[in-house]
Write a protein that holds these residues in place. Sequence first.
Motif: not given
Length: 296
Positions: A167-170, A237-242
């Motif tokens: 979120d911070r990076i975004e 990255a979000r897809d991998l975490i999910a």
Amino acid sequence: MITSMTGIASAKGDAARYSWTWDLRSVNGKGLDLRIRVPDWLDGLEAYLRADLSKAIARGNVTLSLRMTRGEDAGGLVLNAAALNTVLDALAQVEADAMDRGLTLGPSRASDLLSVRGVLETGGAEEDTAPLVNQLRAEFNDLKKSFVAMRLSEGQALSAVLSEQLDRIETLTAQAADLAEARKDAVAETLKANLARVLDNAEGADPARVAQELAMLAVKSDVTEEIDRLVVHVAAARDLIAKGGTVGRKLDFLMQEFNREANTLCSKSQSAGLTAVGLDLKAVIDQMREQVQNVE
């Protein structure tokens, strides 16, 4: 859900004449490194534990130890007659040699003889360890479940931390995009000045070479691709975490890509504000990469 490579579990048990303690723990590692310490008289147990753990986890430096304690009734001390006779024969020879030389030795004590290695041995008939090994296998299954559950719990907490960092990076990437858009006029003026300088000194120069230099000046100031790639990396990255599972290596590779884009953004910023955002990006990415090292 992602899984952490950090975990710990322990248990105690007892049966018949034995009691034992299990200790299972893991830390991060590049691959799967199993270090198992169990008594070698428990036939087949180590091979079983190694195969079972290899199916349950994919990465991490894992240490498993089993400490066994035998009760007092597991077999008393038995006199080894052959070993005692050997000691007595040796003692008689020593006393005879001493008398021949006129020496008198003090009387030998039974405790001295019994302390000689091999004279007293642990007694008890050879026992079948198969039932004990079977019980240890069944008990290890519960230990393994507890261990895996802790790694999953740690992974859940890790997932929350990584999501906050994404979120911070975004947010920082969006700020970089706004700053890049706001500096377009300033960049355009800089390019015009560079163009005028090039044209003033381009008499007799190769037109193709001049065009190439101008194109390079434009590319060096454009951060659109870096910002677009950062957006794509955040989504990946979000897809991998999910997705979860064994995604640690992929996330680690993705962090290298994050860092590359942040470095390029800083080098092409030509703006104090954009440079500051780029440095903040690098800091968050570095923190995130440290966390990713714990993902299975």
